[in-house]
Design a protein around this motif. Structure first.
Motif, PDB file in Angstrom:
ATOM      1  N   LEU A  14      23.482 -24.671 -15.315  1.00  0.00           N
ATOM      2  CA  LEU A  14      24.201 -25.605 -16.188  1.00  0.00           C
ATOM      3  C   LEU A  14      25.593 -25.962 -15.647  1.00  0.00           C
ATOM      4  CD1 LEU A  14      23.308 -24.068 -19.672  1.00  0.00           C
ATOM      5  CD2 LEU A  14      22.413 -26.175 -18.662  1.00  0.00           C
ATOM      6  N   GLY A  15      26.050 -25.234 -14.634  1.00  0.00           N
ATOM      7  CA  GLY A  15      27.367 -25.500 -14.058  1.00  0.00           C
ATOM      8  C   GLY A  15      28.512 -24.870 -14.827  1.00  0.00           C
ATOM      9  N   LEU A  16      28.212 -23.907 -15.688  1.00  0.00           N
ATOM     10  CA  LEU A  16      29.272 -23.229 -16.443  1.00  0.00           C
ATOM     11  C   LEU A  16      30.051 -22.275 -15.553  1.00  0.00           C
ATOM     12  CD1 LEU A  16      27.373 -22.462 -19.750  1.00  0.00           C
ATOM     13  CD2 LEU A  16      29.226 -24.081 -19.441  1.00  0.00           C
ATOM     14  N   VAL A  17      29.331 -21.441 -14.811  1.00  0.00           N
ATOM     15  CA  VAL A  17      29.924 -20.496 -13.875  1.00  0.00           C
ATOM     16  C   VAL A  17      29.152 -20.658 -12.579  1.00  0.00           C
ATOM     17  CG1 VAL A  17      30.435 -18.084 -13.375  1.00  0.00           C
ATOM     18  CG2 VAL A  17      30.507 -18.903 -15.733  1.00  0.00           C
ATOM     19  N   SER A  18      29.833 -21.113 -11.540  1.00  0.00           N
ATOM     20  CA  SER A  18      29.177 -21.369 -10.257  1.00  0.00           C
ATOM     21  C   SER A  18      29.674 -20.385  -9.213  1.00  0.00           C
ATOM     22  CB  SER A  18      29.455 -22.804  -9.802  1.00  0.00           C
ATOM     23  OG  SER A  18      28.957 -23.717 -10.751  1.00  0.00           O
ATOM     24  N   PRO A  19      28.922 -19.294  -9.005  1.00  0.00           N
ATOM     25  CA  PRO A  19      29.347 -18.302  -8.014  1.00  0.00           C
ATOM     26  C   PRO A  19      29.149 -18.821  -6.589  1.00  0.00           C
ATOM     27  CG  PRO A  19      27.188 -17.764  -8.854  1.00  0.00           C
ATOM     28  CD  PRO A  19      27.667 -18.943  -9.645  1.00  0.00           C
ATOM     29  N   ASP A  20      29.818 -18.171  -5.653  1.00  0.00           N
ATOM     30  CA  ASP A  20      29.594 -18.494  -4.241  1.00  0.00           C
ATOM     31  C   ASP A  20      28.220 -18.001  -3.839  1.00  0.00           C
ATOM     32  OD1 ASP A  20      32.070 -19.632  -4.039  1.00  0.00           O
ATOM     33  OD2 ASP A  20      33.000 -17.958  -2.984  1.00  0.00           O
ATOM     34  N   ARG A  21      27.775 -18.454  -2.686  1.00  0.00           N
ATOM     35  CA  ARG A  21      26.467 -18.033  -2.178  1.00  0.00           C
ATOM     36  C   ARG A  21      26.656 -17.269  -0.876  1.00  0.00           C
ATOM     37  NH1 ARG A  21      21.967 -19.207  -5.538  1.00  0.00           N
ATOM     38  NH2 ARG A  21      22.651 -20.873  -6.908  1.00  0.00           N
ATOM     39  N   ALA A  22      25.868 -16.204  -0.735  1.00  0.00           N
ATOM     40  CA  ALA A  22      25.871 -15.420   0.507  1.00  0.00           C
ATOM     41  C   ALA A  22      25.003 -16.151   1.530  1.00  0.00           C
ATOM     42  CB  ALA A  22      25.328 -14.020   0.239  1.00  0.00           C
ATOM     43  N   ALA A  23      24.956 -15.642   2.743  1.00  0.00           N
ATOM     44  CA  ALA A  23      24.185 -16.277   3.812  1.00  0.00           C
ATOM     45  C   ALA A  23      22.723 -16.444   3.422  1.00  0.00           C
ATOM     46  CB  ALA A  23      24.316 -15.470   5.095  1.00  0.00           C
ATOM     47  N   GLY A  24      22.133 -15.465   2.718  1.00  0.00           N
ATOM     48  CA  GLY A  24      20.740 -15.537   2.287  1.00  0.00           C
ATOM     49  C   GLY A  24      20.559 -16.289   0.988  1.00  0.00           C
ATOM     50  N   ARG A  25      21.576 -17.047   0.561  1.00  0.00           N
ATOM     51  CA  ARG A  25      21.585 -17.862  -0.651  1.00  0.00           C
ATOM     52  C   ARG A  25      21.684 -17.043  -1.934  1.00  0.00           C
ATOM     53  NH1 ARG A  25      23.359 -22.169  -0.847  1.00  0.00           N
ATOM     54  NH2 ARG A  25      22.036 -22.984  -2.454  1.00  0.00           N
ATOM     55  N   GLY A  26      21.913 -15.732  -1.827  1.00  0.00           N
ATOM     56  CA  GLY A  26      22.105 -14.923  -3.030  1.00  0.00           C
ATOM     57  C   GLY A  26      23.470 -15.186  -3.646  1.00  0.00           C
ATOM     58  N   ARG A  27      23.528 -15.117  -4.957  1.00  0.00           N
ATOM     59  CA  ARG A  27      24.785 -15.368  -5.655  1.00  0.00           C
ATOM     60  C   ARG A  27      25.740 -14.205  -5.443  1.00  0.00           C
ATOM     61  NH1 ARG A  27      20.586 -17.288  -8.802  1.00  0.00           N
ATOM     62  NH2 ARG A  27      20.860 -19.361  -9.697  1.00  0.00           N
ATOM     63  N   ARG A  28      27.035 -14.547  -5.286  1.00  0.00           N
ATOM     64  CA  ARG A  28      28.089 -13.543  -5.193  1.00  0.00           C
ATOM     65  C   ARG A  28      29.193 -13.949  -6.171  1.00  0.00           C
ATOM     66  NH1 ARG A  28      24.650 -11.286  -2.934  1.00  0.00           N
ATOM     67  NH2 ARG A  28      24.647 -10.302  -0.890  1.00  0.00           N
ATOM     68  N   TYR A  29      29.444 -13.063  -7.128  1.00  0.00           N
ATOM     69  CA  TYR A  29      30.418 -13.329  -8.181  1.00  0.00           C
ATOM     70  C   TYR A  29      31.752 -12.673  -7.857  1.00  0.00           C
ATOM     71  CZ  TYR A  29      26.538 -15.025 -11.016  1.00  0.00           C
ATOM     72  OH  TYR A  29      25.475 -15.750 -11.491  1.00  0.00           O
ATOM     73  N   SER A  30      32.829 -13.329  -8.235  1.00  0.00           N
ATOM     74  CA  SER A  30      34.174 -12.767  -8.080  1.00  0.00           C
ATOM     75  C   SER A  30      34.637 -12.206  -9.419  1.00  0.00           C
ATOM     76  CB  SER A  30      35.142 -13.868  -7.627  1.00  0.00           C
ATOM     77  OG  SER A  30      35.321 -14.821  -8.666  1.00  0.00           O
ATOM     78  N   ALA A  31      35.764 -11.511  -9.388  1.00  0.00           N
ATOM     79  CA  ALA A  31      36.342 -10.993 -10.632  1.00  0.00           C
ATOM     80  C   ALA A  31      36.681 -12.158 -11.576  1.00  0.00           C
ATOM     81  CB  ALA A  31      37.584 -10.162 -10.331  1.00  0.00           C
ATOM     82  N   ARG A  32      37.125 -13.276 -11.019  1.00  0.00           N
ATOM     83  CA  ARG A  32      37.424 -14.452 -11.848  1.00  0.00           C
ATOM     84  C   ARG A  32      36.143 -14.984 -12.496  1.00  0.00           C
ATOM     85  NH1 ARG A  32      41.918 -17.559 -11.772  1.00  0.00           N
ATOM     86  NH2 ARG A  32      42.516 -16.834  -9.711  1.00  0.00           N
ATOM     87  N   ASP A  33      35.023 -14.967 -11.746  1.00  0.00           N
ATOM     88  CA  ASP A  33      33.736 -15.396 -12.303  1.00  0.00           C
ATOM     89  C   ASP A  33      33.306 -14.485 -13.454  1.00  0.00           C
ATOM     90  OD1 ASP A  33      33.467 -17.498 -10.457  1.00  0.00           O
ATOM     91  OD2 ASP A  33      32.403 -16.220  -9.010  1.00  0.00           O
ATOM     92  N   ILE A  34      33.511 -13.170 -13.289  1.00  0.00           N
ATOM     93  CA  ILE A  34      33.148 -12.204 -14.337  1.00  0.00           C
ATOM     94  C   ILE A  34      33.947 -12.496 -15.602  1.00  0.00           C
ATOM     95  CG2 ILE A  34      33.078  -9.761 -14.989  1.00  0.00           C
ATOM     96  CD1 ILE A  34      31.123 -10.488 -12.700  1.00  0.00           C
ATOM     97  N   GLU A  35      35.238 -12.767 -15.436  1.00  0.00           N
ATOM     98  CA  GLU A  35      36.084 -13.078 -16.588  1.00  0.00           C
ATOM     99  C   GLU A  35      35.627 -14.370 -17.260  1.00  0.00           C
ATOM    100  OE1 GLU A  35      38.609 -12.646 -19.552  1.00  0.00           O
ATOM    101  OE2 GLU A  35      38.249 -11.133 -18.016  1.00  0.00           O
ATOM    102  N   LEU A  36      35.236 -15.350 -16.472  1.00  0.00           N
ATOM    103  CA  LEU A  36      34.740 -16.609 -17.019  1.00  0.00           C
ATOM    104  C   LEU A  36      33.420 -16.395 -17.760  1.00  0.00           C
ATOM    105  CD1 LEU A  36      35.207 -19.629 -17.327  1.00  0.00           C
ATOM    106  CD2 LEU A  36      34.131 -19.960 -15.089  1.00  0.00           C
ATOM    107  N   LEU A  37      32.554 -15.539 -17.236  1.00  0.00           N
ATOM    108  CA  LEU A  37      31.305 -15.216 -17.929  1.00  0.00           C
ATOM    109  C   LEU A  37      31.585 -14.602 -19.296  1.00  0.00           C
ATOM    110  CD1 LEU A  37      29.256 -13.724 -14.951  1.00  0.00           C
ATOM    111  CD2 LEU A  37      28.692 -15.811 -16.242  1.00  0.00           C
ATOM    112  N   ARG A  38      32.557 -13.707 -19.335  1.00  0.00           N
ATOM    113  CA  ARG A  38      32.940 -13.083 -20.615  1.00  0.00           C
ATOM    114  C   ARG A  38      33.495 -14.121 -21.582  1.00  0.00           C
ATOM    115  NH1 ARG A  38      35.936  -8.011 -17.749  1.00  0.00           N
ATOM    116  NH2 ARG A  38      34.067  -6.793 -17.276  1.00  0.00           N
ATOM    117  N   GLN A  39      34.283 -15.066 -21.047  1.00  0.00           N
ATOM    118  CA  GLN A  39      34.858 -16.114 -21.899  1.00  0.00           C
ATOM    119  C   GLN A  39      33.749 -17.010 -22.458  1.00  0.00           C
ATOM    120  OE1 GLN A  39      37.525 -18.781 -19.841  1.00  0.00           O
ATOM    121  NE2 GLN A  39      38.158 -19.786 -21.720  1.00  0.00           N
TER     122      GLN A  39
END
Length: 151
Positions: free
Chosen positions: A42-67
């Motif tokens: 939905l584009g609410l929280v867009s984490p970065d992607r690792a080389a294998g296309r797996g999602r990688r979340y930052s601390a800022r992303d975690i806080e946004l998920l909580r919000q």
């Protein structure tokens, strides 16, 4: 480079460094991994992607998920509304940063102007313009064009 344009240590972890895989991010945010995938779609929280296309979340992303969760569960706001809130908050942050940049530029320009003004004042030749006290008079002087003075 960081947000201020300074070069930073590539091994330094910041709140924007994408380090958490989806399972860890789900645990830290208290959400199900499928919810995180849905938020990403939905584009609410867009984490970065690792080389294998797996999602990688930052601390800022975690806080946004909580919000997002708090707005959804406690405030009763739907996901479209939450997305709009996030977009507006990002826009406000960008505008505040731009105002700060412009304010700094204006301050610099004002300092340069004051410096140039001081240089101009310092260049005046005061000995060429003597000061005389001028008294006001009520005398009337008539001037007629084309006639030599004194007639």
């Amino acid at each position: 480079m960081d947000r201020d344009g300074r070069r930073r240590n590539p091994y330094e972890l910041t709140e924007d460094t994408p380090v958490y895989v989806i399972s860890v991010a789900a645990q830290l945010s208290g959400l199900h991994p499928q919810t995180l995938r849905q938020y990403d779609r939905l584009g609410l929280v867009s984490p970065d992607r690792a080389a294998g296309r797996g999602r990688r979340y930052s601390a800022r992303d975690i806080e946004l998920l909580r919000q997002v969760q708090q707005l959804s569960q406690n405030e009763g706001i739907n996901l479209a509304g939450i997305k709009r809130i996030i977009e507006l908050e990002n826009q406000v942050a960008a505008l505040q940063q731009r105002v700060a940049e412009l304010s700094t530029a204006v301050d610099g320009a004002a300092a340069q102007m004051r410096q140039r003004e001081a240089q101009v004042h310092a260049s005046y030749r005061r000995d060429l313009v003597p000061y005389e006290d001028v008294r006001h008079t009520s005398a009337l002087v008539v001037w007629r064009p084309g006639r030599p003075s004194g007639e």
